[in-house]
Scaffold this motif. Structure first.
Motif, short mmCIF file in Angstrom:
data_model
loop_
_atom_site.label_atom_id
_atom_site.label_comp_id
_atom_site.label_asym_id
_atom_site.label_seq_id
_atom_site.Cartn_x
_atom_site.Cartn_y
_atom_site.Cartn_z
N LEU A 122 0.83 -1.20 0.00
CA LEU A 122 0.00 0.00 0.00
C LEU A 122 0.87 1.25 0.00
O LEU A 122 1.93 1.27 0.62
N PRO A 123 0.41 2.32 -0.65
CA PRO A 123 1.09 3.61 -0.49
C PRO A 123 1.09 4.02 0.97
O PRO A 123 0.24 3.60 1.76
N ALA A 124 2.03 4.87 1.33
CA ALA A 124 2.25 5.21 2.74
C ALA A 124 1.02 5.79 3.42
O ALA A 124 0.81 5.57 4.62
N ASP A 125 0.20 6.54 2.70
CA ASP A 125 -0.92 7.24 3.32
C ASP A 125 -2.21 6.41 3.38
O ASP A 125 -3.23 6.91 3.87
N VAL A 126 -2.18 5.18 2.89
CA VAL A 126 -3.40 4.37 2.84
C VAL A 126 -3.47 3.48 4.07
O VAL A 126 -2.51 2.79 4.42
N ALA A 127 -4.63 3.47 4.72
CA ALA A 127 -4.82 2.67 5.94
C ALA A 127 -4.71 1.19 5.63
O ALA A 127 -5.17 0.72 4.59
N PRO A 128 -4.10 0.41 6.53
CA PRO A 128 -3.89 -1.02 6.26
C PRO A 128 -5.17 -1.84 6.17
O PRO A 128 -5.13 -2.97 5.69
N ASP A 129 -6.31 -1.29 6.61
CA ASP A 129 -7.55 -2.06 6.54
C ASP A 129 -8.28 -1.89 5.20
O ASP A 129 -9.41 -2.36 5.05
N ILE A 130 -7.66 -1.25 4.20
CA ILE A 130 -8.32 -1.02 2.93
C ILE A 130 -8.72 -2.34 2.26
O ILE A 130 -9.81 -2.46 1.69
N TYR A 131 -7.85 -3.35 2.33
CA TYR A 131 -8.19 -4.62 1.70
C TYR A 131 -9.33 -5.32 2.44
O TYR A 131 -10.16 -5.99 1.81
N ALA A 132 -9.37 -5.18 3.76
CA ALA A 132 -10.48 -5.75 4.52
C ALA A 132 -11.79 -5.10 4.11
O ALA A 132 -12.82 -5.78 3.90
#
Length: 311
Positions: free
Chosen positions: A139-149
């Protein structure tokens, strides 16, 4: 629209530099250099297109250096649904040396919350009920890690089977989501990082994969490099492997395996056919530079040659 969708939030231009050997701290003269449009979802889409599948690719591209991506999509007949953003897509440097590859991955484009929202809406609109969607890569640095969830839940609500090929916090977050991906393809190191423990034996790998299946993932494929791959469902487990091949490039072999899994799921194949086809895609990719497969007939020959064992 095609029933197969790939999504890449953090694509890259792969710059592969060929060296005779790597000696840290020394000056090197490259034997060759090549540039390929890359990123997991892009590589998977390219391999699926070579196989003859209809595929749509989406994600976020920098508008200042998009030429190699648009050329790839046009050449392979991939439906281009990428959102363009100001700036340049990152370059990943791959040093090919000593029969190995050293990766240097650079930071990606800054991505705003508005871009993520727009991309999520586009992916939901493009995905077809009964189809397949791949969420792939870092993920790009500014994207929250739960985007795939979040995306997994939204796409699954449309009746889409979601495959996830990521690692670290995005993978961990996806496994805590309200809806788990249909399929995962970690490699050994990614699975060890997820579980926080070494998996040094086949028994440990199998137990880890079965634990993910028990949590609700329908198919877990653990790629093991030259040792092949482990394919696990609720009812069966298989180990697939090919004899050694002459290698042109190892870059993207794991992505080719994902493409093979998707191709098998698209034809509603059983586990053995899935294992054969996924392993053949990866092996075929090893004989080609860039995100390319041999002709379909050659891939089928490789699939017939795959050794299947019960672990």
């Amino acid at each position: 629209m095609p029933a197969i969708l790939t999504l890449t939030l953090n694509p890259a231009i792969d710059e592969t530099v060929s060296l005779e050997r790597l000696r840290p701290g020394h000056v090197h003269r490259a034997r060759a250099v090549s540039f390929h449009a890359g990123g997991k979802g892009v590589n998977v889409a390219a391999c699926l297109a070579d196989w003859g599948a209809s595929v749509t690719a989406t994600g976020i591209l920098g508008e200042d250096n998009q030429a190699c991506f648009t050329a790839l999509f046009k050449a392979k007949g991939i439906a281009d649904e990428f959102i363009r953003a100001p700036g340049e897509t990152r370059t990943n440097i791959k040093l090919s040396h000593d029969d190995d590859t050293t990766d240097i991955n650079l930071p990606g484009l800054p991505v705003s919350a508005e871009m993520v929202a727009a991309l999520s809406a586009r992916a939901e609109a493009l995905a077809q009920p009964g189809g397949l969607a791949l969420l792939a890569g870092s993920l790009p640095a500014d994207v929250a890690p739960d985007i795939y969830a979040t995306l997994t839940a939204r796409l699954a609500a449309k009746g889409v089977r979601v495959l996830l090929d990521s690692s670290g916090p995005p993978l961990a977050a996806a496994l805590k989501g309200p809806v788990l991906p249909f399929a995962l393809k970690p490699n050994r190191a990614e699975l060890e990082a997820l579980l926080g423990t070494p998996l040094n034996t086949n028994e440990a790998l199998l137990a880890a994969a079965r634990a993910l299946v028990a949590r609700g993932v329908a198919l877990v494929v653990v790629s093991l490099g030259a040792e092949g791959a482990l394919f696990v469902t609720q009812n069966a487990a298989l180990h697939a492997q090919l004899p050694a091949l002459r290698v042109a490039s190892t870059v993207g072999a794991g992505d080719a395996m994902v493409a093979g899994i998707i191709a098998a799921l698209d034809e509603e194949a059983g586990l053995e056919r899935t294992a054969r086809l996924a392993t053949a895609f990866a092996a075929g990719k090893l004989t080609r530079p860039g995100p390319n497969l041999p002709p379909r007939a050659e891939v089928e020959v490789l699939a017939d040659a795959v050794t299947i064992q019960t672990p």
